[in-house]
Design a protein around this motif. Structure first.
Motif, PDB file in Angstrom:
ATOM      1  N   ILE A  67      -0.658   1.428  -3.394  1.00 42.17           N
ATOM      2  CA  ILE A  67       0.058   0.178  -3.168  1.00 42.17           C
ATOM      3  C   ILE A  67       0.972   0.354  -1.961  1.00 42.17           C
ATOM      4  O   ILE A  67       1.550   1.425  -1.770  1.00 42.17           O
ATOM      5  CB  ILE A  67       0.880  -0.221  -4.413  1.00 42.17           C
ATOM      6  CG1 ILE A  67       1.644  -1.526  -4.156  1.00 42.17           C
ATOM      7  CG2 ILE A  67       1.827   0.879  -4.817  1.00 42.17           C
ATOM      8  CD1 ILE A  67       2.375  -2.052  -5.390  1.00 42.17           C
ATOM      9  N   ILE A  68       1.080  -0.680  -1.151  1.00 39.96           N
ATOM     10  CA  ILE A  68       1.966  -0.680   0.010  1.00 39.96           C
ATOM     11  C   ILE A  68       2.805  -1.949  -0.047  1.00 39.96           C
ATOM     12  O   ILE A  68       2.271  -3.043  -0.215  1.00 39.96           O
ATOM     13  CB  ILE A  68       1.177  -0.630   1.333  1.00 39.96           C
ATOM     14  CG1 ILE A  68       0.330   0.644   1.389  1.00 39.96           C
ATOM     15  CG2 ILE A  68       2.118  -0.697   2.522  1.00 39.96           C
ATOM     16  CD1 ILE A  68      -0.580   0.715   2.590  1.00 39.96           C
ATOM     17  N   VAL A 123       2.865  -7.402  -0.228  1.00 40.63           N
ATOM     18  CA  VAL A 123       2.339  -6.252  -0.951  1.00 40.63           C
ATOM     19  C   VAL A 123       0.821  -6.286  -0.836  1.00 40.63           C
ATOM     20  O   VAL A 123       0.209  -7.352  -0.965  1.00 40.63           O
ATOM     21  CB  VAL A 123       2.752  -6.275  -2.443  1.00 40.63           C
ATOM     22  CG1 VAL A 123       1.993  -5.195  -3.224  1.00 40.63           C
ATOM     23  CG2 VAL A 123       4.241  -6.075  -2.594  1.00 40.63           C
ATOM     24  N   LYS A 124       0.235  -5.167  -0.575  1.00 39.15           N
ATOM     25  CA  LYS A 124      -1.219  -5.047  -0.579  1.00 39.15           C
ATOM     26  C   LYS A 124      -1.583  -3.749  -1.276  1.00 39.15           C
ATOM     27  O   LYS A 124      -0.803  -2.805  -1.315  1.00 39.15           O
ATOM     28  CB  LYS A 124      -1.798  -5.053   0.846  1.00 39.15           C
ATOM     29  CG  LYS A 124      -1.647  -6.362   1.592  1.00 39.15           C
ATOM     30  CD  LYS A 124      -2.293  -6.276   2.972  1.00 39.15           C
ATOM     31  CE  LYS A 124      -2.056  -7.547   3.767  1.00 39.15           C
ATOM     32  NZ  LYS A 124      -2.772  -8.702   3.186  1.00 39.15           N
ATOM     33  N   GLY A 125      -2.787  -3.701  -1.817  1.00 40.92           N
ATOM     34  CA  GLY A 125      -3.214  -2.475  -2.458  1.00 40.92           C
ATOM     35  C   GLY A 125      -4.542  -2.614  -3.165  1.00 40.92           C
ATOM     36  O   GLY A 125      -5.173  -3.671  -3.151  1.00 40.92           O
ATOM     37  N   ALA A 126      -4.965  -1.525  -3.770  1.00 39.58           N
ATOM     38  CA  ALA A 126      -6.227  -1.503  -4.533  1.00 39.58           C
ATOM     39  C   ALA A 126      -6.082  -0.497  -5.657  1.00 39.58           C
ATOM     40  O   ALA A 126      -5.374   0.505  -5.529  1.00 39.58           O
ATOM     41  CB  ALA A 126      -7.394  -1.140  -3.637  1.00 39.58           C
ATOM     42  N   MET A 127      -6.733  -0.782  -6.763  1.00 35.61           N
ATOM     43  CA  MET A 127      -6.654   0.103  -7.920  1.00 35.61           C
ATOM     44  C   MET A 127      -8.011   0.161  -8.599  1.00 35.61           C
ATOM     45  O   MET A 127      -8.888  -0.671  -8.361  1.00 35.61           O
ATOM     46  CB  MET A 127      -5.611  -0.416  -8.912  1.00 35.61           C
ATOM     47  CG  MET A 127      -5.972  -1.770  -9.508  1.00 35.61           C
ATOM     48  SD  MET A 127      -4.757  -2.324 -10.708  1.00 35.61           S
ATOM     49  CE  MET A 127      -5.384  -3.963 -11.067  1.00 35.61           C
ATOM     50  N   ARG A 128      -8.141   1.159  -9.436  1.00 35.02           N
ATOM     51  CA  ARG A 128      -9.350   1.294 -10.247  1.00 35.02           C
ATOM     52  C   ARG A 128      -9.001   1.023 -11.700  1.00 35.02           C
ATOM     53  O   ARG A 128      -7.977   1.480 -12.211  1.00 35.02           O
ATOM     54  CB  ARG A 128      -9.934   2.696 -10.128  1.00 35.02           C
ATOM     55  CG  ARG A 128     -10.602   3.008  -8.799  1.00 35.02           C
ATOM     56  CD  ARG A 128     -11.375   4.306  -8.890  1.00 35.02           C
ATOM     57  NE  ARG A 128     -12.464   4.212  -9.851  1.00 35.02           N
ATOM     58  CZ  ARG A 128     -13.264   5.229 -10.177  1.00 35.02           C
ATOM     59  NH1 ARG A 128     -13.078   6.417  -9.630  1.00 35.02           N
ATOM     60  NH2 ARG A 128     -14.233   5.058 -11.048  1.00 35.02           N
ATOM     61  N   VAL A 148      -9.064  -1.009   5.004  1.00 29.28           N
ATOM     62  CA  VAL A 148      -8.826  -0.467   6.332  1.00 29.28           C
ATOM     63  C   VAL A 148      -7.535  -1.039   6.906  1.00 29.28           C
ATOM     64  O   VAL A 148      -6.763  -0.354   7.574  1.00 29.28           O
ATOM     65  CB  VAL A 148     -10.008  -0.788   7.271  1.00 29.28           C
ATOM     66  CG1 VAL A 148      -9.689  -0.359   8.689  1.00 29.28           C
ATOM     67  CG2 VAL A 148     -11.256  -0.090   6.767  1.00 29.28           C
ATOM     68  N   ALA A 149      -7.288  -2.319   6.617  1.00 26.57           N
ATOM     69  CA  ALA A 149      -6.085  -2.968   7.137  1.00 26.57           C
ATOM     70  C   ALA A 149      -4.818  -2.351   6.565  1.00 26.57           C
ATOM     71  O   ALA A 149      -3.744  -2.480   7.153  1.00 26.57           O
ATOM     72  CB  ALA A 149      -6.118  -4.459   6.819  1.00 26.57           C
ATOM     73  N   LEU A 150      -4.915  -1.654   5.451  1.00 25.38           N
ATOM     74  CA  LEU A 150      -3.731  -1.053   4.861  1.00 25.38           C
ATOM     75  C   LEU A 150      -3.131   0.029   5.750  1.00 25.38           C
ATOM     76  O   LEU A 150      -1.921   0.258   5.746  1.00 25.38           O
ATOM     77  CB  LEU A 150      -4.069  -0.455   3.500  1.00 25.38           C
ATOM     78  CG  LEU A 150      -4.353  -1.440   2.362  1.00 25.38           C
ATOM     79  CD1 LEU A 150      -4.688  -0.675   1.110  1.00 25.38           C
ATOM     80  CD2 LEU A 150      -3.183  -2.351   2.142  1.00 25.38           C
ATOM     81  N   GLU A 151      -3.956   0.684   6.525  1.00 27.56           N
ATOM     82  CA  GLU A 151      -3.450   1.746   7.384  1.00 27.56           C
ATOM     83  C   GLU A 151      -2.484   1.184   8.420  1.00 27.56           C
ATOM     84  O   GLU A 151      -1.431   1.770   8.695  1.00 27.56           O
ATOM     85  CB  GLU A 151      -4.623   2.456   8.057  1.00 27.56           C
ATOM     86  CG  GLU A 151      -5.557   3.126   7.050  1.00 27.56           C
ATOM     87  CD  GLU A 151      -6.773   3.722   7.717  1.00 27.56           C
ATOM     88  OE1 GLU A 151      -6.836   3.650   8.969  1.00 27.56           O
ATOM     89  OE2 GLU A 151      -7.630   4.276   7.010  1.00 27.56           O
TER      90      GLU A 151
END
Length: 361
Positions: free
Chosen positions: A340-341, A305-310, A262-265
Motif C-alpha cells: 500500500i502507498i 492511496v493506491k495498492g494491491a493485495m492478495r 507499475v504506476a506505483l513506483e
C-alpha cells in the motif's frame, strides 16, 4: 404453437434498459435526486393504475403491460435505496470487531427500511390484483425482489465479485459489509432454488393453453434465468457490470489494473508518501474497512492511496481518491508484491501500519 421469442426479447430489453437507467440517474449529482424521485413516484402512481386496469384482462398486451408495471414499481424501490432516501438506521461502516450474528444484524440494519418498504409494496400490489386473473405485475415485482435479496445475501456471506464499484459515494459504507471469498454456503442453495423455479416456469410456458399464459410464464422464466446468470456472475471471472457501461456514468476503475502496479513506483516517489508491505494473504473485508476509515480521515489528511493485495481467491487492486475508496479484482501478468502507498499530510503511520497488519487473513 406459442411465440416465445418476443416475450424473451422484451424481458431482456426492459430489464437491461431499466437497470441501466437507474445506474445512470443514480450517478448524476445529488441535487437531481429529488426531481428524479418525484418523477418516479408519479410514474409508479400511473403503474398502479395500470395494474388495476389490466388485472381482469388476459390478453397478450395486458401481460406486457402488467410486467412493465411491476418492473416500474420495483424500480422505484431500488432508486429510493440507492439514492439514499429509504435505506436503514445503520449508516456507518461495519466495525472490524463484529463477527457472526452481530455482523449480520448490523448488515441487515443498513437496508432495514428498504426491506420494509419492499414488503409494503408487495402487499399493495397483491391487494390491488386480489382475486383477479392477471397477477403478473405482482409476480414480476416478487421475482425482482428475490433476485435483489438473494444477491445481497451472497455478497454479504462472500463471493469473488462484489460489484462495489457500482455503489454510489453516499452509500460507500455498504462495501464494509461485503465479503470477498471464493464461495459461501448460501450460494449453492440460492442458485439451485432460482434454477428450479426457472425450469418450472419454462415448462409452464411450454404447456400453456392461452397466449396470455405463454407470454406471462415466458417473461417470468426469462427473468428468473437472468437471476441465475446474475448469481453465477458473482463467482465467475467476469465483469458483469460492463453490460451497463454505455449507460452508466460511473468512472471505470481500470487504470491501476491495466498498469499492474507499475504506476506505483512513480507514485511512491511523491513528497510525503508512505509505503508498507501488506500481509501475504489479506482478508478483503478488513482491508475495505481500513480503506473506509482512511477515506474518512481517521489516519490523517490522506490525498491518495493506491495498492494491491492478495486474498485466498485472487488479487485485488484498491485506491482512494478524494473521499472514495474502491476495490476490484484483477489478474497480474508478472510477480507482484502486496503493498500500500499513501500520500498526504500528518499521516499517523504507526496506527495505519497496525491497522494494515491486522488485515491478515
Amino acid at each position: 404453437m406459442h411465440d416465445f421469442g418476443l416475450p424473451i426479447l422484451a424481458t431482456l430489453a426492459l430489464w437491461w434498459g431499466s437497470t441501466g437507467i437507474i445506474f445512470y440517474l443514480d450517478s448524476l449529482p445529488a441535487k437531481t435526486f429529488p426531481y428524479t424521485m418525484g418523477a418516479a413516484t408519479l410514474l409508479v402512481a400511473a403503474a398502479l393504475w395500470g395494474l388495476v386496469a389490466t388485472s381482469d384482462h388476459l390478453s397478450v398486451g395486458s401481460a406486457y403491460g402488467a410486467f412493465s408495471y411491476g418492473l416500474i414499481c420495483w424500480g422505484w424501490q431500488i432508486m429510493s435505496f440507492y439514492m439514499g432516501y429509504i435505506t436503514g438506521p445503520q449508516r456507518d461502516p461495519c466495525p472490524p470487531e463484529l463477527r457472526g450474528l452481530a455482523r449480520f444484524i448490523a448488515g441487515a440494519r443498513t437496508g432495514l427500511y428498504h426491506e420494509l418498504f419492499a414488503l409494503i409494496g408487495a402487499v399493495i400490489l397483491l391487494a390491488l390484483t386480489h382475486n383477479q386473473p392477471n397477477q403478473l405485475g405482482f409476480w414480476t415485482y416478487a421475482t425482482l425482489w428475490w433476485m435483489h435479496t438473494s444477491a445481497k445475501l451472497n455478497v454479504f456471506f462472500g463471493v469473488p465479485n462484489l460489484g462495489e464499484e457500482m455503489i454510489p459515494d453516499h452509500l460507500r459504507y455498504l462495501a464494509s459489509y461485503m465479503t470477498r471469498r471464493p464461495m459461501n454456503m448460501f450460494f449453492p442453495f440460492s442458485v439451485t432454488i432460482s434454477t428450479v423455479i426457472t425450469v418450472w416456469l419454462i415448462w409452464a410456458a411450454n404447456d400453456a393453453t392461452t397466449p396470455f399464459e405463454a407470454t406471462g410464464y415466458t417473461m417470468l422464466g426469462t427473468l428468473m434465468a437472468l437471476a441465475v446468470a446474475e448469481h453465477w456472475f458473482l463467482v465467475a471471472p467476469l465483469n458483469a457490470n460492463a453490460l451497463w457501461g454505455p449507460i452508466s456514468r460511473r468512472e471505470d476503475f481500470s487504470g491501476l489494473i491495466e498498469g499492474e502496479l507499475v504506476a506505483l513506483e512513480n507514485f511512491a516517489e511523491r513528497e510525503e508518501s508512505w509505503t508498507a508491505r501488506l500481509p501475504n494473504i489479506c482478508d478483503a473485508r478488513h482491508v475495505a474497512q481500513v480503506l473506509e476509515l482512511v477515506a474518512a480521515g481517521a489516519f490523517g489528511e490522506v490525498e491518495e492511496v493506491k495498492g494491491a493485495m492478495r486474498t485466498r481467491a485472487h488479487w485485488i487492486a484498491f485506491e482512494i481518491s478524494g473521499s472514495r475508496a474502491r476495490m476490484t479484482p484483477f489478474t497480474p501478468r508478472r510477480p507482484q508484491e502486496p503493498r500500500i502507498i499513501a500520500v498526504g499530510r500528518h499521516l499517523d503511520r504507526d496506527r495505519l501500519l497496525a491497522a494494515i497488519e491486522n488485515c491478515a487473513a
